[in-house]
Design a protein around this motif. Structure first.
Motif, PDB file in Angstrom:
ATOM      1  N   ARG A   1     -30.402  -6.382 -25.597  1.00 49.57           N
ATOM      2  CA  ARG A   1     -30.593  -7.826 -25.983  1.00 49.57           C
ATOM      3  C   ARG A   1     -31.622  -7.729 -26.819  1.00 49.57           C
ATOM      4  N   LEU A   2     -31.978  -8.994 -27.762  1.00 49.62           N
ATOM      5  CA  LEU A   2     -32.846  -9.208 -28.717  1.00 49.62           C
ATOM      6  C   LEU A   2     -34.073  -9.111 -28.138  1.00 49.62           C
ATOM      7  N   PRO A   3     -35.042  -8.293 -28.588  1.00 50.88           N
ATOM      8  CA  PRO A   3     -36.492  -8.564 -27.917  1.00 50.88           C
ATOM      9  C   PRO A   3     -37.378  -9.628 -28.702  1.00 50.88           C
ATOM     10  N   ASP A   4     -38.592  -9.817 -27.985  1.00 52.49           N
ATOM     11  CA  ASP A   4     -39.544 -10.657 -28.852  1.00 52.49           C
ATOM     12  C   ASP A   4     -40.633  -9.927 -29.513  1.00 52.49           C
ATOM     13  N   PRO A   5     -40.830 -10.165 -30.836  1.00 56.89           N
ATOM     14  CA  PRO A   5     -41.779  -9.502 -31.436  1.00 56.89           C
ATOM     15  C   PRO A   5     -43.125  -9.894 -31.176  1.00 56.89           C
ATOM     16  N   GLU A   6     -43.410 -11.098 -30.303  1.00 57.77           N
ATOM     17  CA  GLU A   6     -44.637 -11.424 -30.203  1.00 57.77           C
ATOM     18  C   GLU A   6     -45.165 -10.609 -28.754  1.00 57.77           C
ATOM     19  N   ALA A   7     -44.154  -9.946 -28.169  1.00 56.13           N
ATOM     20  CA  ALA A   7     -44.504  -9.374 -26.942  1.00 56.13           C
ATOM     21  C   ALA A   7     -44.050  -8.207 -26.619  1.00 56.13           C
TER      22      ALA A   7
ATOM     23  N   ARG B   1     -44.668  -2.136 -29.456  1.00 56.56           N
ATOM     24  CA  ARG B   1     -45.961  -2.276 -29.913  1.00 56.56           C
ATOM     25  C   ARG B   1     -45.883  -3.221 -31.320  1.00 56.56           C
ATOM     26  N   MET B   2     -44.585  -4.129 -31.502  1.00 58.49           N
ATOM     27  CA  MET B   2     -44.693  -5.183 -32.460  1.00 58.49           C
ATOM     28  C   MET B   2     -46.167  -6.155 -32.453  1.00 58.49           C
ATOM     29  N   PRO B   3     -46.622  -6.541 -31.305  1.00 56.74           N
ATOM     30  CA  PRO B   3     -47.660  -7.302 -31.200  1.00 56.74           C
ATOM     31  C   PRO B   3     -48.841  -6.454 -31.857  1.00 56.74           C
ATOM     32  N   VAL B   4     -48.807  -5.134 -31.892  1.00 55.10           N
ATOM     33  CA  VAL B   4     -49.895  -4.314 -32.374  1.00 55.10           C
ATOM     34  C   VAL B   4     -50.003  -4.748 -33.905  1.00 55.10           C
ATOM     35  N   TYR B   5     -49.006  -4.576 -34.756  1.00 54.05           N
ATOM     36  CA  TYR B   5     -49.013  -4.608 -36.230  1.00 54.05           C
ATOM     37  C   TYR B   5     -49.067  -6.169 -36.304  1.00 54.05           C
ATOM     38  N   LEU B   6     -48.650  -7.171 -35.652  1.00 56.22           N
ATOM     39  CA  LEU B   6     -48.934  -8.534 -35.901  1.00 56.22           C
ATOM     40  C   LEU B   6     -50.689  -8.814 -35.742  1.00 56.22           C
ATOM     41  N   LYS B   7     -51.062  -8.252 -34.815  1.00 56.04           N
ATOM     42  CA  LYS B   7     -52.687  -8.302 -34.717  1.00 56.04           C
ATOM     43  C   LYS B   7     -53.382  -7.760 -35.824  1.00 56.04           C
ATOM     44  N   ALA B   8     -52.910  -6.747 -36.494  1.00 54.16           N
ATOM     45  CA  ALA B   8     -53.442  -6.183 -37.618  1.00 54.16           C
ATOM     46  C   ALA B   8     -53.367  -7.023 -38.848  1.00 54.16           C
TER      47      ALA B   8
ATOM     48  N   GLY C   1     -46.805  -5.489 -44.874  1.00 54.00           N
ATOM     49  CA  GLY C   1     -46.550  -5.302 -43.597  1.00 54.00           C
ATOM     50  C   GLY C   1     -45.564  -4.089 -43.153  1.00 54.00           C
ATOM     51  N   THR C   2     -44.848  -4.114 -42.096  1.00 56.86           N
ATOM     52  CA  THR C   2     -44.225  -3.044 -41.639  1.00 56.86           C
ATOM     53  C   THR C   2     -42.815  -3.498 -40.996  1.00 56.86           C
ATOM     54  N   GLY C   3     -41.737  -2.652 -41.034  1.00 61.71           N
ATOM     55  CA  GLY C   3     -40.708  -3.169 -40.381  1.00 61.71           C
ATOM     56  C   GLY C   3     -39.563  -2.058 -40.271  1.00 61.71           C
ATOM     57  N   THR C   4     -39.078  -1.536 -39.289  1.00 62.67           N
ATOM     58  CA  THR C   4     -38.249  -0.277 -39.333  1.00 62.67           C
ATOM     59  C   THR C   4     -36.623  -0.768 -39.526  1.00 62.67           C
ATOM     60  N   GLY C   5     -36.031  -0.129 -40.461  1.00 59.54           N
ATOM     61  CA  GLY C   5     -34.784  -0.802 -40.719  1.00 59.54           C
ATOM     62  C   GLY C   5     -33.772  -0.662 -39.894  1.00 59.54           C
ATOM     63  N   PRO C   6     -32.484  -1.423 -39.558  1.00 66.70           N
ATOM     64  CA  PRO C   6     -31.494  -1.365 -38.737  1.00 66.70           C
ATOM     65  C   PRO C   6     -30.780  -0.080 -38.505  1.00 66.70           C
ATOM     66  N   PHE C   7     -30.477   0.751 -39.734  1.00 64.26           N
ATOM     67  CA  PHE C   7     -29.858   1.889 -39.621  1.00 64.26           C
ATOM     68  C   PHE C   7     -30.601   2.733 -38.854  1.00 64.26           C
TER      69      PHE C   7
ATOM     70  N   THR D   1     -35.341  -6.665 -36.588  1.00 63.03           N
ATOM     71  CA  THR D   1     -36.276  -6.533 -37.598  1.00 63.03           C
ATOM     72  C   THR D   1     -36.517  -7.973 -38.309  1.00 63.03           C
ATOM     73  N   ALA D   2     -35.338  -8.765 -38.624  1.00 63.93           N
ATOM     74  CA  ALA D   2     -35.645  -9.936 -39.151  1.00 63.93           C
ATOM     75  C   ALA D   2     -36.745 -10.640 -38.415  1.00 63.93           C
ATOM     76  N   ALA D   3     -36.609 -11.201 -37.075  1.00 63.60           N
ATOM     77  CA  ALA D   3     -37.542 -11.800 -36.461  1.00 63.60           C
ATOM     78  C   ALA D   3     -38.895 -11.003 -36.535  1.00 63.60           C
ATOM     79  N   PHE D   4     -39.120  -9.769 -36.446  1.00 63.37           N
ATOM     80  CA  PHE D   4     -40.295  -9.154 -36.690  1.00 63.37           C
ATOM     81  C   PHE D   4     -40.934  -9.523 -38.028  1.00 63.37           C
ATOM     82  N   LEU D   5     -39.877  -9.439 -39.153  1.00 59.95           N
ATOM     83  CA  LEU D   5     -40.478  -9.907 -40.454  1.00 59.95           C
ATOM     84  C   LEU D   5     -40.933 -11.340 -40.446  1.00 59.95           C
ATOM     85  N   ARG D   6     -40.136 -12.173 -39.970  1.00 55.19           N
ATOM     86  CA  ARG D   6     -40.608 -13.528 -39.906  1.00 55.19           C
ATOM     87  C   ARG D   6     -41.847 -13.846 -39.133  1.00 55.19           C
ATOM     88  N   ALA D   7     -42.307 -13.080 -38.059  1.00 54.88           N
ATOM     89  CA  ALA D   7     -43.448 -13.285 -37.153  1.00 54.88           C
ATOM     90  C   ALA D   7     -44.661 -12.735 -38.323  1.00 54.88           C
ATOM     91  N   GLN D   8     -44.449 -11.958 -39.027  1.00 57.10           N
ATOM     92  CA  GLN D   8     -45.394 -11.441 -40.033  1.00 57.10           C
ATOM     93  C   GLN D   8     -45.693 -12.469 -41.228  1.00 57.10           C
TER      94      GLN D   8
END
Length: 358
Positions: free
Chosen positions: A105-111, A114-121, A137-143, A186-193
């Protein structure tokens, strides 16, 4: 120009006052604040402090939050070991069969992970730097994300089996569903950044390299998902009224796939040292910007300051067009132990080339 203005001008096709400089320095900055690598990739405040100290010491134009590659995969439950003086390693793949991917299932980049680590940065860097410097920023590709969950060898074997007809259409569709979920993640994570002020929305997907898969496989299993991620980032930035550029990083000798990379929607392609910049410009076309491509090991880590200066000047003369669209950088992550003076010589070369043009 400020560093941020310089980067934005170059990526907009407006010649800046000099070529921007943005070496890909991640966890190599940790020692500048007395941090271990584990301290660095588990604490966004440490990332921000180290990048700020690096900027003060070198004077480059782009600060980087990226450090490792498993922070998103951990959000799905991938087990890793965090080493004090090394980057994380995977304990074992999360998925033993492709069928198990249906339960993800789709994870939450806010929680999650370690996505929150990079948002904090990013939050901390905005406080430390204001609007003077460009934030990458940072973001690992889907592949690559799909490969981490299945295990790289199993994932690449699956692609080979599909390619030669050893696996059926049901498995092909299931793989595309997995890749689509990775792209959404990854798209959700980039939007949060973007919401936190990033200027360069980064997608790193180096397992999609031409040294790993064929150009046909790239077009089938990576390109559509890169396009989806970048389209999402651009739409989100536009809705927020922000200027955000997209950056694609894929390591390797990628000449066979560079034309496809230019179709992703990326504004900026990071070019490995294995690809001559003039050839990269020809293959990618004039409309896309390039960043690169000093050899991180032989030139930046092991080379003399004089060599770095010479190689930097060569790169600038080879890749810079009349409309800018070039950033001097490294082909990949700058290794720990790289002398600060070598990084300073990249900035010095940019200033020297600027003066030579006048």
């Amino acid at each position: 120009m400020t560093s941020l203005e310089r980067v934005q001008a170059a990526l907009s096709g407006t010649p800046p006052d000099r070529v921007p400089v943005g070496p890909f320095v991640g966890a190599a900055a940790a020692p500048l604040v007395g941090a271990s690598l584990r301290d660095y990739y588990t604490d966004g405040a440490v990332i921000a402090r180290a990048q700020h100290v690096l900027w003060q010491a070198v004077g480059h134009d782009i600060l980087v939050t990226a450090a490792d590659t498993y922070y998103i995969a951990e959000a799905f439950g991938l087990k890793t070991t965090h080493h004090e003086h090394a980057l994380p390693t995977v304990d074992e793949p999360l998925l033993s069969t492709l069928e198990e991917a249906d339960a993800l299932r789709l994870p939450d980049p806010e929680a999650d992970g370690r996505m929150p680590v990079y948002l904090k940065a990013l939050e901390e860097l905005r406080v430390l730097t204001g609007s003077e410097v460009a934030l990458r920023g940072t973001g690992t590709g889907p592949f690559s994300l799909a490969a981490y969950l299945l295990g790289e060898q199993a994932f690449l074997t699956l692609l080979a089996d599909l390619d030669c007809g050893e696996r059926g259409e049901e498995d092909r569709l299931r793989l595309h569903r997995l890749l689509d979920l990775m792209a959404d993640t990854t798209a959700a994570f980039l939007r949060a950044q973007i919401d936190r002020g990033v200027h360069l929305a980064y997608l790193g997907d180096s397992l999609a390299s031409a040294e790993m898969i064929s150009p046909a496989m790239y077009r089938a299993y990576a390109l559509p998902y890169h396009q989806k991620v970048f389209a999402s980032a651009k739409a989100h930035a536009a809705a927020a009224g922000r200027t955000v550029f997209t950056l694609l990083h894929i390591c390797g000798a990628n000449q066979p796939s560079l034309a496809a990379f230019a179709e992703t929607g990326a504004d900026l392609l990071e070019i490995d040292h294995k690809v001559p910049l003039a050839e990269a410009r020809r293959l990618a076309g004039p409309a896309i910007s390039l960043i690169g491509n000093l050899d991180p090991v032989q030139t930046l880590l092991l080379g003399t300051p004089e060599r770095v200066f010479v190689e930097s000047g060569r790169a600038i003369r080879e890749a810079r067009g009349a409309d800018g669209r070039f950033i001097l950088g490294s082909g990949c992550f700058v290794p720990p132990g790289t002398p600060l003076e070598n990084l300073r010589q990249m900035v010095a070369a940019s200033k020297t080339e600027m003066n030579a043009q006048r």
